[in-house]
Design an enzyme around this catalytic site. Structure first.
Site, short mmCIF file in Angstrom:
data_model
loop_
_atom_site.label_atom_id
_atom_site.label_comp_id
_atom_site.label_asym_id
_atom_site.label_seq_id
_atom_site.Cartn_x
_atom_site.Cartn_y
_atom_site.Cartn_z
N THR A 154 1.05 -1.09 0.05
CA THR A 154 0.07 0.01 0.18
C THR A 154 0.83 1.27 0.11
OG1 THR A 154 -0.11 -0.37 2.45
CG2 THR A 154 -2.05 -1.01 1.05
N THR A 192 -0.29 -0.86 8.10
CA THR A 192 -1.10 -2.19 8.06
C THR A 192 -0.35 -2.93 7.45
OG1 THR A 192 -2.83 -0.45 7.80
CG2 THR A 192 -2.95 -2.68 6.67
N GLU A 275 6.40 4.53 7.19
CA GLU A 275 5.99 5.64 6.39
C GLU A 275 6.81 6.94 6.89
OE1 GLU A 275 1.20 4.57 5.87
OE2 GLU A 275 1.93 5.68 7.52
N ASN A 398 -0.20 10.55 6.67
CA ASN A 398 -1.50 10.02 7.36
C ASN A 398 -2.52 11.07 7.26
OD1 ASN A 398 -1.29 7.37 8.31
ND2 ASN A 398 0.98 8.41 8.66
N THR A 403 -7.51 11.43 1.36
CA THR A 403 -7.66 12.64 0.11
C THR A 403 -6.72 12.55 -0.87
OG1 THR A 403 -6.52 13.99 1.34
CG2 THR A 403 -8.66 13.85 2.29
#
Length: 403
Positions: A154, A192, A275, A398, A403
């Site tokens: 992802t 995740t 991230e 995040n 969006t």
């Protein structure tokens, strides 16, 4: 016995094929459907998230592992949609993924495990799944591990896969392969993050479950990016016996070490690819009164935003380390505590050594860092948790995720 790293990921062990492709879930056009198939029924084991907001595929997998006799033929995974918090429709969609995969592979639906990863609260694009699964089966390849690893990503900046071959000397060789994904919402504590391990050794289901739990304790369960156990965290292990090597109690320690070696590389890859991460940090706690205290303190330090931002900025702020250890809930004796950054002791027995701060700051410019905190409790227990720094890029990723 000897272990050697090899290419191939989940398809390095004999008797496994895999594929990865774009079926239409991700608007970006990146791969979003992954399939692993064992040519013969494989003993299976699984560990699942501690998060009570569990995604629909996890309930299905737990049920299948209880009802299929402990054997699995396939694992199908979609990325780009978590199928979590999606109610009865999500449960129906996970079930349909298993049914579609079973029909295409040629097995019972209970012989299929299902995983999903991506945005929470969004229904799967089942038209894309229905078209994609037959394509994924058609694309299965004994060298398809890399494609499968890319298709489960992802926000991951790179795919994670690893494999080793174990030479037992007297009984022949077996292989263990793996792949994983995860970048944010990472602190598995499986239970995740998604992790997959395959082996061509013959292992009965009960022993495989025990081995997976042991191997995961110091790998998948010893990492954190942001202290957030996901709704979808799971780790699966499949053993099809294609090598002819049978794991008994004599070979069990070597088998666990092989699983641990592969899981370790995958787990560290998840943290390196966290991230916004720029540094891998090993937080080691020593001097704990109990094993539970060691892990409690190590997790508290590794998840501290103050510690993680200080490391990101190259600030050897030993006070933040002491504070995190002291409020962790573990037994802590300030007068006997010690803080070490790299090889430099910055605080010991109640005394700071701030004259070493410039050298510590220089050390923190590196990419692979080690920080050790002794709790001063006089115990012999220790634990290591791997984490990463906290950057502005993590906030940006995040803040804009939906969006």
């Amino acid at each position: 016995m000897s272990n050697q790293g090899i290419e191939g990921g989940v398809t390095a062990p004999s008797g496994f094929r895999a594929s990865g492709l774009h079926c239409g879930i991700k608007a970006s056009g990146k791969p979003d459907l992954s399939l692993i198939v064992s040519d013969t029924p494989a003993a299976a084991a699984g560990l699942f998230t501690i998060n009570l907001a569990k995604a629909a595929p996890l309930y299905l997998c737990e049920n299948h592992l209880k009802t299929n006799g402990g054997y699995v033929r396939a694992i199908v995974t979609n990325s780009g949609c978590a199928n979590a918090c999606t109610g009865p429709q999500g449960e129906a969609d996970a079930h349909e993924m298993a049914v579609l995969t079973a029909a295409a592979v040629g097995c019972h639906k209970e012989d299929v495990l299902v995983a999903s990863t991506g945005v929470i609260g969004v229904n799967l694009k089942m038209d894309a799944i229905r078209a994609g699964i037959p394509m994924a089966v058609k694309a299965l390849d004994a060298k398809g591990g890399a494609a499968a690893a890319r298709a489960i990503m992802t926000t991951d900046p790179f795919p994670k896969e690893y494999a080793i071959e174990v030479d037992t000397k007297m009984l022949g060789s077996f292989r263990v392969g793996g792949m994983a994904k995860g970048s944010g919402m990472i602190e598995p504590r499986m239970a995740t993050m998604l992790g997959y391990l395959t082996t061509d050794a013959a292992v009965d289901g009960e022993m495989l479950q025990r081995a997976l739990a042991e191997a995961s304790r110091y790998t998948f369960n010893a990492i954190t990016v942001d202290g957030e156990p996901s709704t979808n965290d799971c780790v699966f292990a499949l053993a099809n016996g294609a090598s002819g090597v049978v794991i008994n109690e004599h070979l069990y320690p070597a088998f666990v070490e092989a699983l641990r070696a592969v899981a370790h590389e995958l787990a560290l890859g998840i943290v390196r690819g966290g991230e916004g991460a720029t540094k891998l940090i090993a937080i080691t706690v020593t001097g704990a009164s109990t094993d539970a205290d060691a892990w409690m303190a190590a997790r508290a330090i590794a998840n501290s935003p103050l510690v993680k931002t200080a490391v990101h900025g190259g600030d050897p702020n030993w006070g933040r380390l002491v504070a995190a250890a002291g409020r962790s809930g573990a037994k802590f004796v300030l007068g006997g505590a010690r803080v070490q950054i790299g090889e430099l002791v910055l605080f010991e027995d109640g005394r700071p050594f701030d004259e070493l701060a410039p050298k510590a700051a220089e050390y923190l410019t590196g990419k692979d860092l080690a920080i050790t905190v002794d709790l001063g409790a006089g115990g012999s227990h220790r634990a290591t948790v791997w984490t990463c720094d906290l950057s502005a890029e993590y906030v940006k990723i995040n803040a804009e995720y939906r969006t």
